[in-house]
Enzyme design. Structure first.
Site, mmCIF file in Angstrom:
data_model
loop_
_atom_site.group_PDB
_atom_site.id
_atom_site.type_symbol
_atom_site.label_atom_id
_atom_site.label_comp_id
_atom_site.label_asym_id
_atom_site.label_seq_id
_atom_site.Cartn_x
_atom_site.Cartn_y
_atom_site.Cartn_z
ATOM 1 C CD GLU A 51 41.127 25.208 57.585
ATOM 2 O OE1 GLU A 51 41.620 26.158 58.210
ATOM 3 O OE2 GLU A 51 41.361 24.981 56.381
ATOM 4 C CB SER A 59 39.784 33.129 50.391
ATOM 5 O OG SER A 59 41.140 32.872 50.675
ATOM 6 C CD GLU A 77 34.892 40.968 39.817
ATOM 7 O OE1 GLU A 77 35.686 40.705 38.890
ATOM 8 O OE2 GLU A 77 34.606 42.135 40.148
ATOM 9 C CE1 TYR A 195 41.278 38.453 37.036
ATOM 10 C CE2 TYR A 195 43.557 37.735 37.281
ATOM 11 C CZ TYR A 195 42.274 37.867 37.798
ATOM 12 O OH TYR A 195 41.992 37.392 39.053
ATOM 13 C CB VAL A 244 49.579 20.662 57.718
ATOM 14 C CG1 VAL A 244 50.723 19.985 56.973
ATOM 15 C CG2 VAL A 244 48.299 19.842 57.596
ATOM 16 C CB SER A 286 45.689 30.751 52.635
ATOM 17 O OG SER A 286 44.495 31.452 52.932
ATOM 18 C CB THR A 496 39.093 33.054 39.448
ATOM 19 O OG1 THR A 496 39.991 32.023 39.007
ATOM 20 C CG2 THR A 496 39.420 34.360 38.740
ATOM 21 C CB SER A 500 40.549 27.061 43.943
ATOM 22 O OG SER A 500 41.372 28.089 44.447
#
Length: 564
Positions: A51, A59, A77, A195, A244, A286, A496, A500
């Site tokens: 990282e 996030s 959410e 959605y 990276v 990201s 969402t 991920s």
């Protein structure tokens, strides 16, 4: 769902000698590490999370102090049918009680304190607006039906503004939808379709946010920290300060084998040699890349640097193979992907929070989003459960807000949202809340108001076609995969946590050859009960009149007719 697949897979061959390199410290990598340990039986000491920042979590962040103010860029959410998310947190221990899981406590909280908004919309400086229905005309409802029936291939790169008629954007449905998910008219209508189908089972309660779940604290303290603690207990390596810069591959024999990871640390170029049996998983974009923050007296100045972090690495990879997607579709137009939120910290407040409770009737954490219909900035606010941070004193309160129209002058502060300081943003919000006359008094109790400018926060919604997002496991790949919001996960929707986590499960199970299937996306759009309820809600009727159409005669004296 999928209980037949809840098995303990046999460990892959030589797993104790294989390494995993997870590039990026967001929830995708954290989840991948957890699934590697539990399902692939990989020793934690063989897993390396690289990282760039000093803190992992991507996030899903949240930090600050009572003296300097708190900040959280936003909260994702969550709802009951995030199957992969729930699976992950079913085996991550609670920080309060190691004998209980995060899921145990999360479920218990939402049973005891369910979200149900009693004031979803306001207007005219603090007046409740009518939010009792979706406000769709028959023509608007038919547009949604048409979208549901269309294929993603047919829709292509069509935008929301191109698909819907102008009247659609004046409906409560649009006010609810746009502010819940941060949609703009120039975003992809395919994402609206996903959605709509993904959350069709919630449409009946959308005006009151029924079915939306919340955490005890901000999502870093409640969701990220427990995973970090569990992974560290399993000796996973967290390598911070690692930027990276590139990944090398062997593309011979129609295969894709990652062979080398290039990165910099402390100003030095470093290289990791990767074996064919090792695993490399890369978070290729990201939403919060290049975030900048302001404070009470300073705006958050947008970062337009050519160095776009993981997006820049993705751009390099895309030149190496057509199977690695097209990053330019997502990160090339900051003015269409930027978005801002701000977090307000108040000390010894006896005005704002009592006033908001009287206005909305919602206890902190149980009301969800409140949207200001007539705000030129299209503002919304949330009063989270108190305390919102684990280290937050009782006399310090937090309020979170954001806007969607960033480049339009305000109604009280005659500046664009993008150009405002935290103080000016808060003043505009207080004006629309109906607290204009008490602004100076409220500001005297304001510790800070911290704006966060995120250049790429809605970039995953930009118009796209198949192939623009690479597959989680690209064609021919043997040891490399993509994670997160910019990898293609069929049927699921981006922005969402579930997306991920699902990408992590797909990558680990697929590349490690595990005899275990990934939980399917909850198929609510194929449930006739859900479809019926969604149709009735969108049309604003209690029953579907079938008597005068042939279908009515066909269904006479059937259970289906009673349902309809």
């Amino acid at each position: 769902m999928n209980n037949y697949q809840r098995i303990n897979p046999i460990a892959p061959k030589n797993i104790e000698k294989r390494n995993a390199y997870l590039l990026g410290g967001g929830i995708g990598s954290l989840a991948a590490a957890a699934f590697l340990i539990r399902d692939a039986h990989m020793p934690g000491k063989n897993i390396h999370i690289l990282e760039q920042l000093d803190v992992v979590g991507g996030s899903m962040d949240g930090a600050g102090t009572a003296e300097k103010g708190y900040t959280a860029r936003g909260g994702r959410e969550i709802e009951e049918h995030f199957e992969c998310f729930m699976e992950l947190y079913s085996f991550i221990p609670s920080l309060k009680d190691k004998n209980r899981s995060v899921l145990d406590e999360f479920r218990e909280l939402n049973i005891e304190e369910p979200i149900e908004s009693h004031c979803r919309l306001v207007e005219n400086q603090g007046e409740k607006a009518d939010f009792s229905s979706l406000g769709l005309s028959t023509a608007n409802a038919m547009e949604l039906a048409k979208l549901h029936m269309a294929t993603e291939e047919a829709l292509g790169a069509t935008t929301i503004g191109q698909f819907f008629s102008p009247s659609f954007f004046k409906t409560n449905f649009w006010y609810f939808w746009a502010t819940m998910f941060a949609f703009e008219k120039w975003h992809s209508v395919v994402e609206v379709k996903r959605y709509m189908e993904r959350f069709m089972h919630l449409i009946g309660g959308m005006n009151k946010l029924k079915g939306i779940l919340h955490t005890e604290y901000n999502q870093y303290d409640s969701l990220i920290l427990p995973v970090i603690v569990w992974l560290k207990d399993h000796e996973v390596n967290f390598d911070s300060g690692c930027k990276v810069t590139d990944i090398d591959f062997d593309f011979s024999n129609n295969e894709k084998i990652a062979t080398k990871i290039c990165y910099t640390k402390a100003g030095k170029d470093e290289v990791i040699s990767v074996n064919k049996d090792d695993l490399v998983l890369f978070t290729n974009g990201s939403m919060t890349e290049n975030t900048t923050r302001g404070d009470l007296d300073h705006p958050a100045i947008i970062n337009r640097s050519e160095d776009k972090g993981c997006f820049s690495v993705w751009e390099k990879l895309a030149k190496k193979s057509p199977d690695f997607g097209h990053p330019e579709k997502f990160c090339s137009d900051i003015d269409k992907s930027k978005w801002m939120s701000f977090t307000v910290t108040l000390k010894d407040d006896d005005i704002v929070f009592p006033y908001l409770y009287k206005l909305t009737g919602d206890k902190p954490g149980m009301g969800g989003l409140v949207t200001i219909k007539d705000s030129s900035w299209f503002m919304s606010w949330v009063v989270p459960k108190h305390p919102h941070f684990a280290n937050q004193p009782d006399n310090v309160k937090v309020l979170w807000a954001y806007a969607l129209n960033l480049d339009t002058p305000g109604d009280y502060v005659k500046k664009t949202f993008s150009d405002c300081t935290g103080r000016e943003m808060f003043e505009e919000l207080l004006y629309h809340m109906g607290l204009k006359d008490r602004i100076p008094e409220i500001l005297s109790h304001t510790v800070n108001a911290i704006p966060s400018m995120m250049p790429y926060i809605t970039s995953q919604f930009m118009p796209r076609i198949p192939g623009d997002r690479p597959d989680v496991i690209p064609k021919g790949s043997k040891n490399f995969g993509f994670l997160g919001q910019y990898a293609e996960v069929p049927h699921d929707c981006v922005f969402t946590v579930e997306y991920s986590v699902r990408s992590a499960m797909m990558a680990v199970y697929g590349l490690m050859g595990l005899e275990k299937e990934v939980d399917q996306v909850y198929p609510s759009q194929y449930d006739i009960r859900v479809l019926t309820n969604a149709a009735k809600t969108c049309l604003g009727i209690d029953k579907l009149p079938l008597e005068n159409i042939p279908l009515g005669a066909l269904l006479k004296n059937t259970e289906l007719k009673n349902l309809l």
